[in-house]
Design an enzyme around this catalytic site. Structure first.
Site, PDB file in Angstrom:
ATOM      1  CD  GLU A 186      -1.840   1.713   2.676  1.00 40.18           C
ATOM      2  OE1 GLU A 186      -2.012   2.939   2.667  1.00 40.18           O
ATOM      3  OE2 GLU A 186      -1.605   1.050   3.709  1.00 40.18           O
TER       4      GLU A 186
ATOM      5  CE  LYS B   7      -7.085   8.497   3.774  1.00 46.43           C
ATOM      6  NZ  LYS B   7      -7.547   8.844   5.132  1.00 46.43           N
TER       7      LYS B   7
ATOM      8  CB  VAL C  64      -6.839  -0.700   2.751  1.00 39.78           C
ATOM      9  CG1 VAL C  64      -7.368  -2.124   2.657  1.00 39.78           C
ATOM     10  CG2 VAL C  64      -5.647  -0.641   3.711  1.00 39.78           C
TER      11      VAL C  64
ATOM     12  CG  ASP D  35     -15.049   8.628   9.597  1.00 41.62           C
ATOM     13  OD1 ASP D  35     -14.874   7.821   8.666  1.00 41.62           O
ATOM     14  OD2 ASP D  35     -14.224   9.505   9.907  1.00 41.62           O
TER      15      ASP D  35
ATOM     16  CB  SER E   5     -12.545   3.056   6.461  1.00 33.24           C
ATOM     17  OG  SER E   5     -11.717   2.942   5.341  1.00 33.24           O
TER      18      SER E   5
ATOM     19  CG  ASP F 146      -9.660   0.797   4.093  1.00 29.69           C
ATOM     20  OD1 ASP F 146      -9.702   1.356   2.977  1.00 29.69           O
ATOM     21  OD2 ASP F 146      -8.766   0.999   4.934  1.00 29.69           O
TER      22      ASP F 146
ATOM     23  CE  LYS G  91      -7.021   3.933   9.876  1.00 30.00           C
ATOM     24  NZ  LYS G  91      -7.366   4.985   8.917  1.00 30.00           N
TER      25      LYS G  91
HETATM   26  N1  PSU Z   1      -3.207   2.989   8.906  1.00 31.82           N
HETATM   27  C1  PSU Z   1      -2.071   3.652   9.168  1.00 31.82           C
HETATM   28  N2  PSU Z   1      -1.675   4.623   8.323  1.00 31.82           N
HETATM   29  C2  PSU Z   1      -2.399   4.942   7.222  1.00 31.82           C
HETATM   30  C3  PSU Z   1      -3.601   4.217   6.940  1.00 31.82           C
HETATM   31  C4  PSU Z   1      -3.948   3.257   7.806  1.00 31.82           C
HETATM   32  O1  PSU Z   1      -1.431   3.399  10.161  1.00 31.82           O
HETATM   33  O2  PSU Z   1      -2.000   5.838   6.499  1.00 31.82           O
HETATM   34  C5  PSU Z   1      -4.402   4.542   5.706  1.00 31.82           C
HETATM   35  C6  PSU Z   1      -4.693   3.257   4.915  1.00 31.82           C
HETATM   36  O3  PSU Z   1      -4.377   3.527   3.566  1.00 31.82           O
HETATM   37  C7  PSU Z   1      -6.181   3.068   5.054  1.00 31.82           C
HETATM   38  C8  PSU Z   1      -6.651   4.474   5.178  1.00 31.82           C
HETATM   39  O4  PSU Z   1      -6.739   2.393   3.958  1.00 31.82           O
HETATM   40  O5  PSU Z   1      -5.669   5.091   6.022  1.00 31.82           O
HETATM   41  C9  PSU Z   1      -8.036   4.589   5.729  1.00 31.82           C
HETATM   42  O6  PSU Z   1      -8.421   5.919   5.704  1.00 31.82           O
HETATM   43  P1  PSU Z   1      -9.903   6.333   6.122  1.00 31.82           P
HETATM   44  O7  PSU Z   1     -10.002   6.066   7.583  1.00 31.82           O
HETATM   45  O8  PSU Z   1      -9.988   7.799   5.777  1.00 31.82           O
HETATM   46  O9  PSU Z   1     -10.822   5.478   5.299  1.00 31.82           O
HETATM   47 MN    MN Z   2     -13.511   8.035   6.950  1.00 29.25          MN
END
Ligand code: PSU
Ligand code: MN
Length: 304
Positions: free
Chosen positions: A26, A91, A111, A143, A145, A147, A164
């Site tokens: 990634e 992003k 992801v 919120d 993701s 993913d 995370k």
């Molecule tokens: N976990 C980390 N660093 C990151 C991410 C996850 O420790 O940069 C990134 C991954 O690419 C994941 C994304 O898919 O954050 C998810 O973002 P969001 O919560 O905005 O969907």
């Molecule tokens: Mn989000």
């Protein structure tokens, strides 16, 4: 319908053609997860480590509107140049790819986007740090993701160190269950929480790359199932930041982020943690990424 053109690096193409193990990596972790210049060092180190482990690394990102599957040396220079100049690196989640390609943008793929592009290139195993999931306070913010949806719909094995730590881990696991995503913890029955080996949440344990690949292949034989699979690999003990230690920092970061939302939230929180822990969170992040890569390599080799 036209197929999306992929720019597959010569090394990755050769590996695909000869049936060698390929491992997708990634890139949002590079553009938005780690500070500069550790992110570029990480990119070089992780690709070398992949080769040491006997797999061909395919870092996936978007450069000037092209979907890169594996980076040529000149691609790494382009990426580095953009970081040094502070050019905008987006992003890019799966839903952002249309506009990004149309407008020749560049960015790290999250992801969800990386899974989609890996699958299009025929790569079945993918390594990241932590997946996105259900954020704390989701009842208000909604919120969640993309993913999660990608894991539900794209048949790729994703190796991570948990979701995370800044998320609502229990709610994330429930969402994965609802979406039918198989979730296994590597050689433990506790879902890890990124910086820490523990989270208090029990999931199914899996102990070998062979079992992972067998289970994945059988899932693919179900007509109506197209989901991926999530393998959660705990951070090595020596690099761990115990939950009780990191949690106050996470709460501080969330408090400071009260007026930040959408896709800016995760990078903000990670940056806040990097500063408040004086780089300790970054060190842990790097250690877990390397550890995940080693497991991903085992699985990718088993897959071939
Ligand atoms: N976990 C980390 N660093 C990151 C991410 C996850 O420790 O940069 C990134 C991954 O690419 C994941 C994304 O898919 O954050 C998810 O973002 P969001 O919560 O905005 O969907
Ligand atoms: Mn989000």
């Amino acid at each position: 319908m036209k197929a999306i053109p992929l720019k597959i690096s010569s090394q990755v193409q050769k590996a695909i053609d000869s049936g060698k193990a390929v491992l997708a990596l990634e890139s949002t972790v590079i553009t938005h997860g780690l500070p500069y210049p550790q992110n570029i060092e990480y990119l070089n180190d992780i690709e070398a480590l992949a080769e040491e482990q006997g797999v061909i690394p395919a870092t996936i990102c978007v450069l000037n509107g092209e979907c890169c599957i594996g980076l040529e040396p000149q691609d790494i220079e382009i990426l580095k140049g953009k970081m040094q100049k502070g050019d905008e690196l987006h992003k890019l989640t799966l839903r952002d790819l249309g506009l990004a390609l149309a407008q020749k943008q560049s960015g790290g793929t999250t992801v969800s986007a990386t899974m989609a592009l890996a699958e299009m290139a025929g790569i079945k195993v993918f390594v990241t740090g932590g997946i996105g999931g259900v954020h704390r306070g989701w009842q208000e913010s909604r919120d969640i993701s993309l993913d999660i949806k990608a894991l539900a719909q794209i048949p790729v094995i994703v190796v991570c160190a948990g979701c995370k730590a800044i998320l609502d881990i229990g709610a994330t696991l429930e969402a994965l269950e609802t979406e039918g995503v198989p979730v296994y913890a590597w050689q433990t029955d506790e879902f890890p929480s990124f910086y820490s080996r523990k989270s208090g949440h029990i999931v199914s344990q899996i102990d070998s790359a062979k079992a992972i690949v067998q289970a994945f292949k059988i899932m693919q034989d179900f007509d109506k199932v197209h989901s991926g699979m999530l393998i959660a690999c705990p951070i090595p003990t020596q690099a761990e930041i115990p939950f009780e230690e990191i949690e106050p920092y996470i709460q501080q970061a969330i408090k400071a982020a009260s007026n930040i939302s959408g896709k800016a939230l995760t990078p903000y929180l990670l940056d806040h943690l990097a500063k408040s822990t004086e780089g300790r969170s970054v060190k842990a992040n790097l250690a877990l990424l390397e550890n995940n890569l080693k497991l991903g390599a085992l699985i990718a080799k088993e897959m071939t």
